[in-house]
Design a protein around this motif. Structure first.
Motif, PDB file in Angstrom:
ATOM      1  N   ARG A 242       0.822  -1.218   0.000  1.00 50.54           N
ATOM      2  CA  ARG A 242       0.000   0.000   0.000  1.00 50.54           C
ATOM      3  C   ARG A 242       0.850   1.260   0.000  1.00 50.54           C
ATOM      4  N   ASN A 243       0.360   2.295  -0.659  1.00 56.41           N
ATOM      5  CA  ASN A 243       1.092   3.571  -0.712  1.00 56.41           C
ATOM      6  C   ASN A 243       0.404   4.686   0.062  1.00 56.41           C
ATOM      7  N   GLY A 244      -0.725   4.364   0.723  1.00 56.85           N
ATOM      8  CA  GLY A 244      -1.407   5.354   1.544  1.00 56.85           C
ATOM      9  C   GLY A 244      -2.411   6.218   0.810  1.00 56.85           C
ATOM     10  N   LEU A 245      -2.606   5.985  -0.497  1.00 57.49           N
ATOM     11  CA  LEU A 245      -3.558   6.763  -1.280  1.00 57.49           C
ATOM     12  C   LEU A 245      -4.824   5.950  -1.544  1.00 57.49           C
ATOM     13  N   LYS A 246      -5.932   6.668  -1.740  1.00 60.15           N
ATOM     14  CA  LYS A 246      -7.210   5.969  -1.941  1.00 60.15           C
ATOM     15  C   LYS A 246      -7.947   6.522  -3.148  1.00 60.15           C
ATOM     16  N   LEU A 247      -8.579   5.612  -3.896  1.00 61.83           N
ATOM     17  CA  LEU A 247      -9.366   5.963  -5.079  1.00 61.83           C
ATOM     18  C   LEU A 247     -10.791   5.466  -4.921  1.00 61.83           C
ATOM     19  N   VAL A 248     -11.760   6.302  -5.289  1.00 63.17           N
ATOM     20  CA  VAL A 248     -13.149   5.875  -5.469  1.00 63.17           C
ATOM     21  C   VAL A 248     -13.444   6.005  -6.959  1.00 63.17           C
ATOM     22  N   SER A 249     -14.015   4.954  -7.544  1.00 61.60           N
ATOM     23  CA  SER A 249     -14.286   4.972  -8.979  1.00 61.60           C
ATOM     24  C   SER A 249     -15.681   4.442  -9.264  1.00 61.60           C
ATOM     25  N   THR A 250     -16.279   4.970 -10.331  1.00 59.19           N
ATOM     26  CA  THR A 250     -17.629   4.549 -10.702  1.00 59.19           C
ATOM     27  C   THR A 250     -17.958   5.013 -12.110  1.00 59.19           C
ATOM     28  N   CYS A 251     -19.035   4.472 -12.657  1.00 61.31           N
ATOM     29  CA  CYS A 251     -19.583   4.953 -13.923  1.00 61.31           C
ATOM     30  C   CYS A 251     -20.605   6.046 -13.640  1.00 61.31           C
ATOM     31  N   ALA A 252     -20.893   6.834 -14.654  1.00 62.68           N
ATOM     32  CA  ALA A 252     -21.928   7.851 -14.530  1.00 62.68           C
ATOM     33  C   ALA A 252     -23.275   7.195 -14.260  1.00 62.68           C
ATOM     34  N   SER A 253     -24.135   7.914 -13.575  1.00 62.06           N
ATOM     35  CA  SER A 253     -25.493   7.429 -13.350  1.00 62.06           C
ATOM     36  C   SER A 253     -26.167   7.143 -14.692  1.00 62.06           C
TER      37      SER A 253
END
Length: 350
Positions: A223-234
């Motif tokens: 782990r590098n301590g960074l976080k991502l949230v990802s998703t498609c458009a509604s």
């Protein structure tokens, strides 16, 4: 000018149901042979196509990018040609659409819309009669993988990929040169009428399953301590591309929180507050998904407690229309997973 574009697009959107019916009536009146050629079923398909025409036109006008609508009509032309349907019907459709817009929009809005329609008709004329695009060249492994999938041999396809990883081929390379390349080719084969929708769905599901078999290695990075949230458009159900990008971040040491497809804005905001990510990645597959991306970005930026989150967008519309990512309020845009990683590092440093 941007405000005028948005107003013209909003008016088109509001009038769309009645404009579709007017366009359908006009194109059939101007081309009486279509009734006999297509019948009632064909007329209903024609109505659906008219809705698609308006969906792409509306977003093209709103963004001020003729490239979006031009690319769509070239795609539609190829779909017709490969199904042995007359391309002149598309020209007739766009001509009738332009006539209907003339009768229903104020002059300033009409001029904006007509510019997009004229540009599309021009590129159709230019493209007609040109040789087909060069067939993309796949690597030997990617071609074998594709052949297995097209023959319904999912297990052999997955075994092929696992064997490559055992030989020491990096998983990122598998993602880019096999999964991504084959998915692009599958979409192209459908467009050329060489495979069915069912085959396309089978291949996509098989690739999702193949990716899942690699997750023990994907999620094993330091782990590098960074976080991502990802998703498609509604409203967007095409989740494979953004899932691949998320996996690249995971392999690079990011903690990823992938929300999947068709996530409402209120659910996205809730997830962002819970996860507190460094970066939000939003994907749009079709041009008419762009407004949902813009609405999500606007909601995030309005939230005082989410101001520190950087936002990156990706997907076909943003690759097609230069500068569209800036218009929707994003902090950056990437065309592929590797580019997304490199851009993320730059954004986080700022």
């Amino acid at each position: 000018m941007p405000e005028n574009r948005r107003k013209a697009a909003a008016l088109l959107k509001r009038l769309e149901p009645e404009l579709v019916e007017q366009t359908l009536a006009l194109v059939y009146a101007q081309n009486p042979d279509m009734e006999a050629r297509y019948g009632e079923y064909g007329k209903e398909k024609c109505r659906q196509d008219t809705h698609y025409h308006f969906s792409y036109l509306i977003e093209s006008v709103g963004s001020g990018s003729s490239a979006l609508f031009n690319d769509y009509v070239l795609w539609a032309q190829q779909v017709l040609e490969t199904r042995h349907l007359p391309v002149k019907d598309l020209h007739a459709h766009l001509g009738a659409l332009k006539d209907v817009v003339t009768q229903n929009l104020p002059i300033d809005h009409y001029v904006l819309v007509a510019n997009h329609l004229n540009s599309a008709l021009h590129v159709l004329e230019e493209r007609h009669g040109l040789p087909p695009e060069t067939e993309p060249i796949l690597s030997d492994v990617a071609q074998q993988y594709l052949d297995f999938l097209l023959n319904g041999k999912r297990h052999q396809a997955i075994e092929l990929v696992l064997n490559e990883v055992e030989k020491g081929v990096p998983i990122k390379e598998i993602y880019l040169t096999v999964f991504q390349a084959v998915q692009h080719q599958i979409g192209r084969l459908w467009q050329l009428n060489k495979i069915s929708v069912a085959q396309e769905h089978f291949c996509t599901a098989a690739t999702q399953w193949a990716m899942s078999q690699l997750y023990p290695q994907v999620f094993g990075s330091e782990r590098n301590g960074l976080k991502l949230v990802s998703t498609c458009a509604s409203g967007d159900l095409h989740e494979l591309g953004v899932r691949m990008v998320s996996d690249f971040f995971e392999m690079e040491g990011w903690d990823t929180y992938y929300l999947g497809s068709n996530v409402p804005v209120h659910s996205l905001l809730s997830a962002l507050r819970d996860q507190k990510p460094d970066l939000l990645l939003l994907s749009a597959t079709m041009t008419y998904h762009v407004p949902a991306v813009e609405a999500a970005i606007e909601a995030v930026k309005k939230a005082q407690d989410l101001q520190d989150i950087k936002i990156m967008v990706g997907g076909y519309p943003f690759n097609t229309a230069e500068g569209l990512w800036q218009q929707v309020g994003a902090d950056g845009h990437s065309k592929n997973a590797q580019e997304a990683l490199e851009l993320a590092q730059e954004l986080i440093k700022k």
